[in-house]
Design a protein around this motif. Structure first.
Motif, PDB file in Angstrom:
ATOM      1  N   ALA A  68      -2.269  -5.672   3.654  1.00 54.30           N
ATOM      2  CA  ALA A  68      -3.324  -5.030   2.862  1.00 54.30           C
ATOM      3  C   ALA A  68      -3.946  -3.860   3.621  1.00 54.30           C
ATOM      4  O   ALA A  68      -4.194  -2.792   3.040  1.00 54.30           O
ATOM      5  CB  ALA A  68      -4.393  -6.050   2.494  1.00 54.30           C
ATOM      6  N   LEU A  69      -4.196  -4.024   4.923  1.00 53.87           N
ATOM      7  CA  LEU A  69      -4.771  -2.927   5.713  1.00 53.87           C
ATOM      8  C   LEU A  69      -3.807  -1.749   5.819  1.00 53.87           C
ATOM      9  O   LEU A  69      -4.214  -0.587   5.748  1.00 53.87           O
ATOM     10  CB  LEU A  69      -5.160  -3.425   7.100  1.00 53.87           C
ATOM     11  CG  LEU A  69      -6.371  -4.356   7.168  1.00 53.87           C
ATOM     12  CD1 LEU A  69      -6.565  -4.873   8.592  1.00 53.87           C
ATOM     13  CD2 LEU A  69      -7.620  -3.665   6.672  1.00 53.87           C
ATOM     14  N   GLN A  70      -2.518  -2.037   5.975  1.00 50.78           N
ATOM     15  CA  GLN A  70      -1.531  -0.958   6.026  1.00 50.78           C
ATOM     16  C   GLN A  70      -1.455  -0.228   4.691  1.00 50.78           C
ATOM     17  O   GLN A  70      -1.346   0.999   4.656  1.00 50.78           O
ATOM     18  CB  GLN A  70      -0.157  -1.511   6.394  1.00 50.78           C
ATOM     19  CG  GLN A  70      -0.009  -1.833   7.847  1.00 50.78           C
ATOM     20  CD  GLN A  70       1.351  -2.438   8.163  1.00 50.78           C
ATOM     21  OE1 GLN A  70       2.009  -3.034   7.301  1.00 50.78           O
ATOM     22  NE2 GLN A  70       1.763  -2.310   9.408  1.00 50.78           N
ATOM     23  N   ALA A  71      -1.517  -0.966   3.587  1.00 53.46           N
ATOM     24  CA  ALA A  71      -1.472  -0.336   2.265  1.00 53.46           C
ATOM     25  C   ALA A  71      -2.695   0.551   2.046  1.00 53.46           C
ATOM     26  O   ALA A  71      -2.578   1.660   1.510  1.00 53.46           O
ATOM     27  CB  ALA A  71      -1.386  -1.408   1.182  1.00 53.46           C
ATOM     28  N   MET A  72      -3.866   0.070   2.454  1.00 48.19           N
ATOM     29  CA  MET A  72      -5.082   0.877   2.300  1.00 48.19           C
ATOM     30  C   MET A  72      -5.022   2.130   3.170  1.00 48.19           C
ATOM     31  O   MET A  72      -5.390   3.223   2.731  1.00 48.19           O
ATOM     32  CB  MET A  72      -6.317   0.039   2.651  1.00 48.19           C
ATOM     33  CG  MET A  72      -6.603  -1.027   1.622  1.00 48.19           C
ATOM     34  SD  MET A  72      -7.982  -2.176   1.921  1.00 48.19           S
ATOM     35  CE  MET A  72      -8.684  -1.757   3.447  1.00 48.19           C
ATOM     36  N   ALA A  73      -4.545   1.995   4.400  1.00 53.08           N
ATOM     37  CA  ALA A  73      -4.440   3.144   5.296  1.00 53.08           C
ATOM     38  C   ALA A  73      -3.389   4.134   4.804  1.00 53.08           C
ATOM     39  O   ALA A  73      -3.576   5.353   4.897  1.00 53.08           O
ATOM     40  CB  ALA A  73      -4.120   2.686   6.713  1.00 53.08           C
ATOM     41  N   ASP A  74      -2.292   3.628   4.250  1.00 51.68           N
ATOM     42  CA  ASP A  74      -1.245   4.492   3.724  1.00 51.68           C
ATOM     43  C   ASP A  74      -1.752   5.253   2.495  1.00 51.68           C
ATOM     44  O   ASP A  74      -1.441   6.428   2.319  1.00 51.68           O
ATOM     45  CB  ASP A  74      -0.006   3.666   3.380  1.00 51.68           C
ATOM     46  CG  ASP A  74       1.199   4.523   3.081  1.00 51.68           C
ATOM     47  OD1 ASP A  74       1.301   5.629   3.634  1.00 51.68           O
ATOM     48  OD2 ASP A  74       2.049   4.083   2.280  1.00 51.68           O
ATOM     49  N   ALA A  75      -2.539   4.587   1.650  1.00 54.33           N
ATOM     50  CA  ALA A  75      -3.062   5.230   0.444  1.00 54.33           C
ATOM     51  C   ALA A  75      -4.014   6.370   0.795  1.00 54.33           C
ATOM     52  O   ALA A  75      -4.091   7.355   0.061  1.00 54.33           O
ATOM     53  CB  ALA A  75      -3.762   4.206  -0.433  1.00 54.33           C
ATOM     54  N   THR A  76      -4.724   6.256   1.899  1.00 51.25           N
ATOM     55  CA  THR A  76      -5.652   7.314   2.298  1.00 51.25           C
ATOM     56  C   THR A  76      -5.011   8.331   3.243  1.00 51.25           C
ATOM     57  O   THR A  76      -5.676   9.259   3.688  1.00 51.25           O
ATOM     58  CB  THR A  76      -6.905   6.713   2.988  1.00 51.25           C
ATOM     59  OG1 THR A  76      -6.503   5.962   4.129  1.00 51.25           O
ATOM     60  CG2 THR A  76      -7.672   5.832   2.035  1.00 51.25           C
ATOM     61  N   GLY A  77      -3.735   8.149   3.558  1.00 49.00           N
ATOM     62  CA  GLY A  77      -3.019   9.103   4.400  1.00 49.00           C
ATOM     63  C   GLY A  77      -3.293   8.961   5.884  1.00 49.00           C
ATOM     64  O   GLY A  77      -3.101   9.902   6.649  1.00 49.00           O
ATOM     65  N   ARG A  78      -3.722   7.797   6.312  1.00 50.40           N
ATOM     66  CA  ARG A  78      -4.023   7.589   7.729  1.00 50.40           C
ATOM     67  C   ARG A  78      -2.819   7.117   8.529  1.00 50.40           C
ATOM     68  O   ARG A  78      -2.897   7.018   9.743  1.00 50.40           O
ATOM     69  CB  ARG A  78      -5.143   6.567   7.882  1.00 50.40           C
ATOM     70  CG  ARG A  78      -6.454   7.074   7.380  1.00 50.40           C
ATOM     71  CD  ARG A  78      -7.522   6.063   7.613  1.00 50.40           C
ATOM     72  NE  ARG A  78      -8.808   6.603   7.237  1.00 50.40           N
ATOM     73  CZ  ARG A  78      -9.925   5.949   7.335  1.00 50.40           C
ATOM     74  NH1 ARG A  78      -9.931   4.718   7.805  1.00 50.40           N
ATOM     75  NH2 ARG A  78     -11.046   6.500   6.964  1.00 50.40           N
TER      76      ARG A  78
END
Length: 112
Positions: A68-78
């Motif tokens: 979930a943290l990777q998906a959130m970071a990927d969605a924001t381009g981090r």
């Protein structure tokens, strides 16, 4: 991270330490690479932190949190998912490099 944490399925007796303390203790232990018994007392007892870590490891909670943290970071381009392989990390076994084998002696060829 709180929305990603599992909800207790059944009521139990209250813990002496908050989940926040125990998770911070787990994070400290993983970051420091220290034994479980060396977790500072401000994070709760080492046995409680270890029990929480193992329980969440067995039921897949850590995997779900990471995903979930990777998906959130990927969605924001981090996160950039580029993989770079460098020759300094690609090493051959000594036998692949032409090293001499023990016990086998090859006669040298006479010069012509």
């Amino acid at each position: 991270m709180e929305p990603l944490l599992p909800v207790p399925s059944r009521p139990s007796r209250p813990s002496l330490w908050s989940k926040r303390q125990l998770i911070d203790g787990i994070r400290w232990r993983v970051r420091a690479g220290a034994p479980w018994r060396d977790i500072p007392a401000v994070y709760g007892s080492w046995s409680a932190a270890y029990a929480l870590f193992r329980r969440w490891q067995r039921d897949g909670t850590w995997r779900r949190i990471l995903t979930a943290l990777q998906a959130m970071a990927d969605a924001t381009g981090r996160i950039t998912w580029d993989v770079i392989v460098d020759s300094t990390i690609a090493r051959a076994h000594q036998h692949a490099a032409g090293a001499r084998k023990r016990g086998i002696r090859r006669p040298s060829r006479p010069a012509e």
